[in-house]
Scaffold this motif. Structure first.
Motif, PDB file in Angstrom:
ATOM      1  N   GLY A 144      -4.831   6.316 -13.165  1.00 35.65           N
ATOM      2  CA  GLY A 144      -4.032   7.481 -13.547  1.00 35.65           C
ATOM      3  C   GLY A 144      -3.758   8.416 -12.398  1.00 35.65           C
ATOM      4  O   GLY A 144      -3.705   9.628 -12.567  1.00 35.65           O
ATOM      5  N   GLY A 145      -3.578   7.850 -11.186  1.00 32.98           N
ATOM      6  CA  GLY A 145      -3.267   8.682 -10.027  1.00 32.98           C
ATOM      7  C   GLY A 145      -4.497   9.242  -9.332  1.00 32.98           C
ATOM      8  O   GLY A 145      -4.384   9.913  -8.321  1.00 32.98           O
ATOM      9  N   ARG A 146      -5.687   8.981  -9.853  1.00 34.12           N
ATOM     10  CA  ARG A 146      -6.917   9.499  -9.251  1.00 34.12           C
ATOM     11  C   ARG A 146      -7.549   8.438  -8.355  1.00 34.12           C
ATOM     12  O   ARG A 146      -7.543   7.251  -8.676  1.00 34.12           O
ATOM     13  N   GLU A 147      -8.135   8.885  -7.248  1.00 30.69           N
ATOM     14  CA  GLU A 147      -8.796   7.968  -6.337  1.00 30.69           C
ATOM     15  C   GLU A 147     -10.093   7.452  -6.963  1.00 30.69           C
ATOM     16  O   GLU A 147     -10.796   8.165  -7.675  1.00 30.69           O
ATOM     17  N   VAL A 148     -10.424   6.202  -6.662  1.00 27.35           N
ATOM     18  CA  VAL A 148     -11.617   5.561  -7.198  1.00 27.35           C
ATOM     19  C   VAL A 148     -12.532   5.187  -6.044  1.00 27.35           C
ATOM     20  O   VAL A 148     -12.087   4.598  -5.054  1.00 27.35           O
ATOM     21  N   SER A 149     -13.794   5.548  -6.141  1.00 26.29           N
ATOM     22  CA  SER A 149     -14.738   5.216  -5.080  1.00 26.29           C
ATOM     23  C   SER A 149     -14.982   3.715  -5.045  1.00 26.29           C
ATOM     24  O   SER A 149     -14.954   3.032  -6.063  1.00 26.29           O
ATOM     25  N   MET A 150     -15.269   3.210  -3.833  1.00 24.62           N
ATOM     26  CA  MET A 150     -15.409   1.771  -3.627  1.00 24.62           C
ATOM     27  C   MET A 150     -16.876   1.395  -3.567  1.00 24.62           C
ATOM     28  O   MET A 150     -17.632   1.886  -2.744  1.00 24.62           O
ATOM     29  N   ASP A 151     -17.329   0.529  -4.473  1.00 21.09           N
ATOM     30  CA  ASP A 151     -18.658  -0.045  -4.429  1.00 21.09           C
ATOM     31  C   ASP A 151     -18.569  -1.455  -4.986  1.00 21.09           C
ATOM     32  O   ASP A 151     -17.502  -1.921  -5.375  1.00 21.09           O
ATOM     33  N   ASN A 152     -19.708  -2.164  -5.005  1.00 23.92           N
ATOM     34  CA  ASN A 152     -19.687  -3.553  -5.446  1.00 23.92           C
ATOM     35  C   ASN A 152     -19.206  -3.697  -6.878  1.00 23.92           C
ATOM     36  O   ASN A 152     -18.425  -4.593  -7.214  1.00 23.92           O
ATOM     37  N   ASN A 153     -19.665  -2.806  -7.764  1.00 25.81           N
ATOM     38  CA  ASN A 153     -19.272  -2.882  -9.161  1.00 25.81           C
ATOM     39  C   ASN A 153     -17.771  -2.615  -9.318  1.00 25.81           C
ATOM     40  O   ASN A 153     -17.057  -3.303 -10.056  1.00 25.81           O
ATOM     41  N   THR A 154     -17.300  -1.616  -8.589  1.00 27.67           N
ATOM     42  CA  THR A 154     -15.867  -1.277  -8.652  1.00 27.67           C
ATOM     43  C   THR A 154     -15.025  -2.408  -8.099  1.00 27.67           C
ATOM     44  O   THR A 154     -13.949  -2.719  -8.627  1.00 27.67           O
ATOM     45  N   THR A 155     -15.492  -3.042  -7.035  1.00 30.24           N
ATOM     46  CA  THR A 155     -14.747  -4.157  -6.452  1.00 30.24           C
ATOM     47  C   THR A 155     -14.571  -5.287  -7.460  1.00 30.24           C
ATOM     48  O   THR A 155     -13.474  -5.846  -7.621  1.00 30.24           O
TER      49      THR A 155
ATOM     50  N   ARG B  50       0.834  -1.207   0.000  1.00 34.55           N
ATOM     51  CA  ARG B  50       0.000   0.000   0.000  1.00 34.55           C
ATOM     52  C   ARG B  50       0.865   1.252   0.000  1.00 34.55           C
ATOM     53  O   ARG B  50       0.534   2.264  -0.637  1.00 34.55           O
ATOM     54  N   HIS B  51       1.977   1.205   0.739  1.00 31.47           N
ATOM     55  CA  HIS B  51       2.892   2.349   0.769  1.00 31.47           C
ATOM     56  C   HIS B  51       3.470   2.600  -0.627  1.00 31.47           C
ATOM     57  O   HIS B  51       3.551   3.752  -1.081  1.00 31.47           O
ATOM     58  N   LEU B  52       3.855   1.545  -1.324  1.00 32.85           N
ATOM     59  CA  LEU B  52       4.344   1.696  -2.695  1.00 32.85           C
ATOM     60  C   LEU B  52       3.235   2.194  -3.618  1.00 32.85           C
ATOM     61  O   LEU B  52       3.490   3.004  -4.519  1.00 32.85           O
ATOM     62  N   SER B  53       2.014   1.717  -3.387  1.00 31.47           N
ATOM     63  CA  SER B  53       0.887   2.134  -4.222  1.00 31.47           C
ATOM     64  C   SER B  53       0.644   3.638  -4.116  1.00 31.47           C
ATOM     65  O   SER B  53       0.407   4.315  -5.127  1.00 31.47           O
TER      66      SER B  53
ATOM     67  N   GLY C 191      -7.146  -7.422  -0.015  1.00 31.48           N
ATOM     68  CA  GLY C 191      -6.063  -6.438   0.081  1.00 31.48           C
ATOM     69  C   GLY C 191      -5.331  -6.251  -1.233  1.00 31.48           C
ATOM     70  O   GLY C 191      -4.958  -5.130  -1.595  1.00 31.48           O
ATOM     71  N   GLY C 192      -5.152  -7.347  -1.970  1.00 34.80           N
ATOM     72  CA  GLY C 192      -4.478  -7.232  -3.260  1.00 34.80           C
ATOM     73  C   GLY C 192      -5.310  -6.484  -4.277  1.00 34.80           C
ATOM     74  O   GLY C 192      -4.784  -5.690  -5.068  1.00 34.80           O
ATOM     75  N   ALA C 193      -6.638  -6.708  -4.280  1.00 32.90           N
ATOM     76  CA  ALA C 193      -7.504  -6.008  -5.231  1.00 32.90           C
ATOM     77  C   ALA C 193      -7.533  -4.512  -4.958  1.00 32.90           C
ATOM     78  O   ALA C 193      -7.638  -3.698  -5.886  1.00 32.90           O
ATOM     79  N   GLU C 194      -7.422  -4.115  -3.687  1.00 34.70           N
ATOM     80  CA  GLU C 194      -7.422  -2.696  -3.351  1.00 34.70           C
ATOM     81  C   GLU C 194      -6.223  -1.964  -3.930  1.00 34.70           C
ATOM     82  O   GLU C 194      -6.279  -0.749  -4.150  1.00 34.70           O
ATOM     83  N   LEU C 195      -5.146  -2.688  -4.173  1.00 42.32           N
ATOM     84  CA  LEU C 195      -3.953  -2.054  -4.750  1.00 42.32           C
ATOM     85  C   LEU C 195      -4.212  -1.563  -6.168  1.00 42.32           C
ATOM     86  O   LEU C 195      -3.483  -0.705  -6.663  1.00 42.32           O
ATOM     87  N   PHE C 196      -5.232  -2.100  -6.817  1.00 44.81           N
ATOM     88  CA  PHE C 196      -5.535  -1.713  -8.196  1.00 44.81           C
ATOM     89  C   PHE C 196      -6.682  -0.716  -8.270  1.00 44.81           C
ATOM     90  O   PHE C 196      -7.247  -0.493  -9.332  1.00 44.81           O
ATOM     91  N   LEU C 197      -7.040  -0.111  -7.119  1.00 44.50           N
ATOM     92  CA  LEU C 197      -8.101   0.897  -7.079  1.00 44.50           C
ATOM     93  C   LEU C 197      -7.551   2.265  -7.426  1.00 44.50           C
ATOM     94  O   LEU C 197      -7.729   3.235  -6.695  1.00 44.50           O
ATOM     95  N   VAL C 198      -6.836   2.379  -8.516  1.00 44.26           N
ATOM     96  CA  VAL C 198      -6.294   3.660  -8.976  1.00 44.26           C
ATOM     97  C   VAL C 198      -6.542   3.736 -10.468  1.00 44.26           C
ATOM     98  O   VAL C 198      -6.639   2.738 -11.165  1.00 44.26           O
TER      99      VAL C 198
END
Length: 539
Positions: free
Chosen positions: A456-467, A389-392, A447-454
């Motif tokens: 282009g440097g922008r934050e992505v909101s978390m919902d079922n579809n996004t997960t 997460r720190h690297l992410s 935890g691994g899937a959360e690392l791909f919640l980016v």
């Protein structure tokens, strides 16, 4: 002349240095350069005659050491590598600390075109008609070669500005460049026919994906473009009648190449410690090299048609050979080396975090109750995810989306390998241990899937579809992600569910041998188990 030291005459050297500083034009297109050269030759000739008549100094041969010092810039500037000089803050030139190209450390430096007509082509014609039978002094030699001195002065000023940018600009300052390419979460690894690609898709394939580059690289490229603009402007605006400017466009073209070579020589050396130890700096250097390599592909085609005016053969020749394509491989190699070395460093750190805590995890899977080794495994999981997460947080704001996902998928595979190996090699896995492994791999997957919640440097909101989307992204860029999810799911299945899962493709990422070993370690001897093992063995 004062005290002589060997063959060096201090007074003559000082006179030449000051005349060069005061009389050589610093403008790229000076007015009346030919008239200035003629007038300067007359004044210098009269001055030397008066000095000789007053016995202040004798006539000095042209091969005097002071003369060699005066023309050192001309001689050194003709080096084909474009890295033979580095400019000081003043007007002086010092020899480059970079070793000769035979050294392995600089074998990747792209040589310039040695067959290219140098800036002295037209000047030699001029000087050949003004030479006299007697040898010239260094002062007179400079006066007779004012145009050559002007050409070298322009090159020195540009390289000095480039050197100032490389050494004085904060390398941590970045700016966003490139094209924002949206992530296609439904994309698979299967390639589509070229006919099915629309124009926008082709543009995305060949575009520079949005990322952050240092202001240093941006300013160097801007200076390189300005140099090429000046060269093409002079080439197209003046005909061959302006022989005093014939040497300027070729020199400016060569200098623009030297600026890119200077970046590759200075930045990795000056920031070597940070590039080798700080993830963000390594990512910035990677992006800089990719950015400059992408621009180098286009610069030649962009400026090729801008060189040459009516009757300007030198400009036309410059346009014919104007190319930066040979500089692309060295930049890409440097990008791969900087980011690849950092990823290897992070792999080693992840191994040190996880491996010592899983030493006895394989043996502990035969236990019917919670043991210390299970707690160590959870600690190793949390430590590895915290590190990732720190690297992410660092890389997601710098790297392009594709490079970021590839890098994180590569590191994720290291962690998954360390957790999968003990489970797949265990000879006995109890029901209680199976439930623990299921929970462990479930947390690891989330935890691994959360690392791909980016994006282009922008934050992505978390919902079922996004997960679900980022679970698919994790499976795409991590070779072992799907396998870890299948093994974790297996731990809570019955034999009937395992048999049904085979038909549904749940275990397509697990080999038949690995699945047979898991079944043998998890389930007791029974007719159903034997039937399932025989079915797997037949495959």
């Amino acid at each position: 002349q004062g005290i002589e030291e060997g063959e060096v005459r201090p007074l003559m050297t000082e006179l030449v240095r000051n005349m060069k500083r005061l009389c050589v034009p610093r403008e790229s297109v000076p007015e009346g350069l030919e008239e200035l050269e003629t007038r300067l030759m007359e004044e210098v000739g009269a001055f030397e005659e008066r000095m000789v008549g007053m016995s202040l100094f004798n006539d000095v041969p042209a091969n005097d050491a002071a003369g060699e010092q005066v023309h050192k810039s001309s001689t050194v500037a003709s080096s084909p590598t474009g890295l033979s000089v580095l400019m000081n803050e003043g007007d002086s030139i010092m020899d480059s600390p970079i070793p000769a190209p035979t050294n392995n450390a600089t074998m990747n430096l792209s040589p310039l075109d040695t067959s290219f007509p140098t800036a002295t082509t037209s000047l030699e014609k001029h000087s050949s008609g003004t030479k006299t039978n007697r040898a010239r002094s260094p002062l007179s030699e400079l006066a007779h070669n004012l145009r050559q001195a002007h050409v070298e002065e322009q090159r020195s000023l540009i390289l000095q500005r480039g050197r100032s940018i490389l050494l004085n600009t904060d390398y941590h300052d970045t700016v966003r460049v490139g094209t924002a390419v949206p992530i296609n979460y439904d994309d698979t690894n299967e390639t589509s026919p070229l006919a099915n690609l629309d124009r926008d898709r082709l543009t995305e394939l060949f575009a520079l994906h949005e990322c952050s580059v240092s202001t240093t690289a941006k300013q160097i490229l801007d200076l390189c473009r300005k140099t090429l603009d000046d060269a093409s402007s002079i080439s197209s605006s003046y005909s061959s009648e302006h022989s005093s400017l014939d040497g300027v466009p070729p020199m400016l073209y060569r200098t623009s190449r030297e600026l890119l070579d200077l970046f590759r020589a200075v930045v990795p050396t000056v920031h070597a410690g940070e590039v080798g130890s700080i993830p963000r700096t390594a990512a910035v250097l990677h992006n800089d090299c990719v950015f400059l390599a992408h621009e180098a592909l286009l610069l030649g085609a962009e400026y090729k048609s801008k060189f040459g005016g009516q009757g300007n053969k030198t400009g036309l020749l410059t346009g014919e050979i104007c190319s930066f394509v040979d500089m692309v491989p060295p930049f890409r190699d440097l990008a791969t080396k900087s980011m690849g070395s950092m990823i290897e460093l992070q792999k080693g750190q992840l191994y040190e975090l996880v491996s010592p805590r899983l030493t006895d995890f394989q043996r502990a899977l035969s236990s019917n109750e919670s043991v210390t080794e299970w707690d160590d495994a959870e600690t190793a999981l949390h430590a590895s995810l915290y590190h990732l997460r720190h690297l992410s947080q660092t890389w997601s704001k710098v790297l392009s989306s594709q490079v970021y996902h590839l890098s994180m998928g590569n590191l994720m595979d290291v962690v998954l390998t360390l957790f999968l190996d003990p489970v797949l090699k265990a000879e006995d896995i109890t029901e209680v241990a199976g439930r623990f492994v299921h929970s462990l791999f479930l947390d690891l997957g989330r935890g691994g899937a959360e690392l791909f919640l980016v994006d282009g440097g922008r934050e992505v909101s978390m919902d079922n579809n996004t997960t679900q989307q980022h679970f698919r992204t994790a499976k795409k860029y991590s070779n072992l992600f799907d396998k870890s999810q299948a093994v974790g799911q297996f731990m809570t299945m019955r034999l009937e569910e395992v048999h049904r899962g085979l038909g549904e493709g749940v275990f397509r990422s697990v080999t038949a041998r690995e699945l047979m070993h898991l079944i043998g370690a998890t389930f007791e001897e029974s007719e159903k188990r034997t039937s399932l093992l025989n079915a797997l063995a037949s495959k």
